[in-house]
Design a protein around this motif. Structure first.
Motif, PDB file in Angstrom:
ATOM      1  N   ASN A   1     -69.058  36.388   6.052  1.00 29.77           N
ATOM      2  CA  ASN A   1     -67.931  37.127   5.475  1.00 29.77           C
ATOM      3  C   ASN A   1     -66.897  37.490   6.539  1.00 29.77           C
ATOM      4  N   ALA A   2     -66.714  36.622   7.527  1.00 31.59           N
ATOM      5  CA  ALA A   2     -65.793  36.922   8.626  1.00 31.59           C
ATOM      6  C   ALA A   2     -64.368  37.141   8.142  1.00 31.59           C
ATOM      7  N   GLY A   3     -63.927  36.387   7.145  1.00 29.40           N
ATOM      8  CA  GLY A   3     -62.568  36.537   6.647  1.00 29.40           C
ATOM      9  C   GLY A   3     -62.299  37.918   6.088  1.00 29.40           C
ATOM     10  N   ILE A   4     -63.269  38.475   5.377  1.00 24.78           N
ATOM     11  CA  ILE A   4     -63.097  39.815   4.817  1.00 24.78           C
ATOM     12  C   ILE A   4     -63.117  40.853   5.918  1.00 24.78           C
ATOM     13  N   VAL A   5     -64.001  40.682   6.882  1.00 22.37           N
ATOM     14  CA  VAL A   5     -64.132  41.658   7.966  1.00 22.37           C
ATOM     15  C   VAL A   5     -62.851  41.751   8.777  1.00 22.37           C
TER      16      VAL A   5
ATOM     17  N   ALA B   1     -64.209  42.981  14.376  1.00 22.73           N
ATOM     18  CA  ALA B   1     -62.994  42.222  14.043  1.00 22.73           C
ATOM     19  C   ALA B   1     -62.498  41.414  15.224  1.00 22.73           C
ATOM     20  N   ASP B   2     -62.776  41.833  16.447  1.00 21.63           N
ATOM     21  CA  ASP B   2     -62.321  41.103  17.628  1.00 21.63           C
ATOM     22  C   ASP B   2     -63.238  39.931  17.980  1.00 21.63           C
ATOM     23  N   LEU B   3     -64.521  40.083  17.707  1.00 24.55           N
ATOM     24  CA  LEU B   3     -65.496  39.078  18.150  1.00 24.55           C
ATOM     25  C   LEU B   3     -65.821  38.043  17.094  1.00 24.55           C
TER      26      LEU B   3
ATOM     27  N   ASN C   1     -77.111  36.868   8.693  1.00 24.67           N
ATOM     28  CA  ASN C   1     -75.950  35.974   8.660  1.00 24.67           C
ATOM     29  C   ASN C   1     -74.779  36.529   7.877  1.00 24.67           C
ATOM     30  N   SER C   2     -74.921  37.706   7.293  1.00 24.61           N
ATOM     31  CA  SER C   2     -73.944  38.207   6.324  1.00 24.61           C
ATOM     32  C   SER C   2     -72.568  38.456   6.938  1.00 24.61           C
ATOM     33  N   LEU C   3     -72.503  39.067   8.112  1.00 20.77           N
ATOM     34  CA  LEU C   3     -71.200  39.389   8.713  1.00 20.77           C
ATOM     35  C   LEU C   3     -70.439  38.127   9.107  1.00 20.77           C
ATOM     36  N   VAL C   4     -71.121  37.157   9.683  1.00 20.44           N
ATOM     37  CA  VAL C   4     -70.464  35.922  10.093  1.00 20.44           C
ATOM     38  C   VAL C   4     -69.983  35.139   8.878  1.00 20.44           C
TER      39      VAL C   4
ATOM     40  N   HIS D   1     -75.642  39.237  15.835  1.00 20.66           N
ATOM     41  CA  HIS D   1     -75.179  37.893  15.483  1.00 20.66           C
ATOM     42  C   HIS D   1     -73.678  37.740  15.689  1.00 20.66           C
ATOM     43  N   VAL D   2     -72.922  38.812  15.513  1.00 17.55           N
ATOM     44  CA  VAL D   2     -71.475  38.749  15.714  1.00 17.55           C
ATOM     45  C   VAL D   2     -71.144  38.335  17.149  1.00 17.55           C
ATOM     46  N   LYS D   3     -71.926  38.793  18.096  1.00 17.77           N
ATOM     47  CA  LYS D   3     -71.677  38.511  19.513  1.00 17.77           C
ATOM     48  C   LYS D   3     -72.431  37.293  20.002  1.00 17.77           C
ATOM     49  N   TYR D   4     -73.655  37.132  19.537  1.00 22.71           N
ATOM     50  CA  TYR D   4     -74.488  36.011  19.993  1.00 22.71           C
ATOM     51  C   TYR D   4     -74.914  35.186  18.778  1.00 22.71           C
ATOM     52  N   ARG D   5     -74.386  33.985  18.665  1.00 25.56           N
ATOM     53  CA  ARG D   5     -74.668  33.143  17.501  1.00 25.56           C
ATOM     54  C   ARG D   5     -76.049  32.501  17.561  1.00 25.56           C
TER      55      ARG D   5
END
Length: 295
Positions: free
Chosen positions: A129-133, A292-294, A124-127, A202-206
């Protein structure tokens, strides 16, 4: 009568003569990698302080505004130990070859909890921290990697309980206890490899957020945490060893409690763990361009 003329400014030397540049600061040029599998280790070293900050932030956030704080690192495995001891140790009567069942079970729960918590947080870490990414550039792989820090803190606290339990049952440590860090490192590689895979997907498929707890629960009973590997007989032992956590748990028990020494199955588990780590690393690198796009 004298006429007033505007002052003239000489620009003979150009802009550099009026405002000299500070040559001590070299601009950083950010450009995409030519090949997705390329990775600059120098860049990872350059951002080492950011990695430390992410680890420290995860440790603080994990127990922020909690009533019991870091005590949860001890309460969770202890409560699970009580449940497993009653069900599998007393009611099912699973044999542990002379080792007290609470000691046998806790020695398996510690590396398992470390693995499970790290994988869950990394997925779950990337989702999270989406704002930072989206806004700041840095090696994105630092985010799932940093989750290993809070797992190590929990492991260290729970390991004190295991040592106390060994004193309670008067179980002496083995001469190969110094090999424990090797099996902890193997658990780290496995957890990070799985975490890289799941965080990138997870970035592409929640759906990963919902599937991860279910996968972890099934994986628990496919790992010799509540039962010994001696229950697996014949050629199924080699198939069973394809689970890398089999080698971690069995090696941990062997180094700490003196159970049966690792066999060929350990080599298979180590190979699978390294494969998961390397493929997870490469897949994360390949998918990083679209984060960054997804996200």
């Amino acid at each position: 009568m004298a006429t007033l003329e505007p002052p003239t400014t000489s620009i003979t030397g150009g802009a550099n003569s009026a405002l000299p540049l500070d040559r001590s600061h070299t601009p950083t040029i950010i450009e995409p990698k030519r090949r997705w599998w390329q990775f600059t280790w120098r860049e990872l070293w350059f951002y080492r302080e950011l990695l430390f900050f992410l680890v420290w932030r995860d440790v603080k956030v994990r127990y922020k505004q909690t009533l019991l704080g870091a005590s949860w690192a001890i309460i969770q495995p202890v409560l699970q130990l009580v449940v497993f001891t009653v069900i599998f140790g007393r009611l099912a009567g699973i044999s542990t070859n002379g080792i007290p069942y609470p000691l046998f079970n806790l020695a398996g729960l510690l590396p398992w909890h470390f693995f499970a918590n790290t994988v869950t947080q990394a997925a779950n870490s990337l989702v999270i921290n989406a704002g930072i990414v989206r806004k700041v550039y840095f090696p994105r792989i630092l985010i799932p990697t940093a989750t290993i820090g809070s797992g190590l803190v929990d492991f260290g606290l729970a390991f004190v309980v295991l040592l106390a339990l060994m004193l309670w049952f008067q179980w002496p440590p083995t001469p190969v206890m110094f090999l424990l860090p090797v099996f902890v490192a193997l658990a780290m590689l496995t957890a990070l490899g799985v975490g890289y895979w799941l965080s990138a997907i997870h970035v592409k498929y929640r759906d990963v957020r919902h599937a991860t707890p279910f996968m972890i629960q099934l994986w628990l009973f496919a790992t010799p945490v509540v039962y010994p590997t001696s229950l697996i007989q014949g050629p199924w032992q080699l198939v069973y060893a394809l689970n890398p956590m089999v080698g971690v748990v069995e090696g941990f028990r062997w180094a700490l409690l003196g159970t049966q020494a690792p066999s060929l199955a350990m080599l298979i588990s180590v190979t699978v763990a390294l494969t998961i780590f390397m493929t997870g690393w490469l897949y994360f690198q390949a998918a990083e361009r679209t984060f960054a796009d997804l996200i």
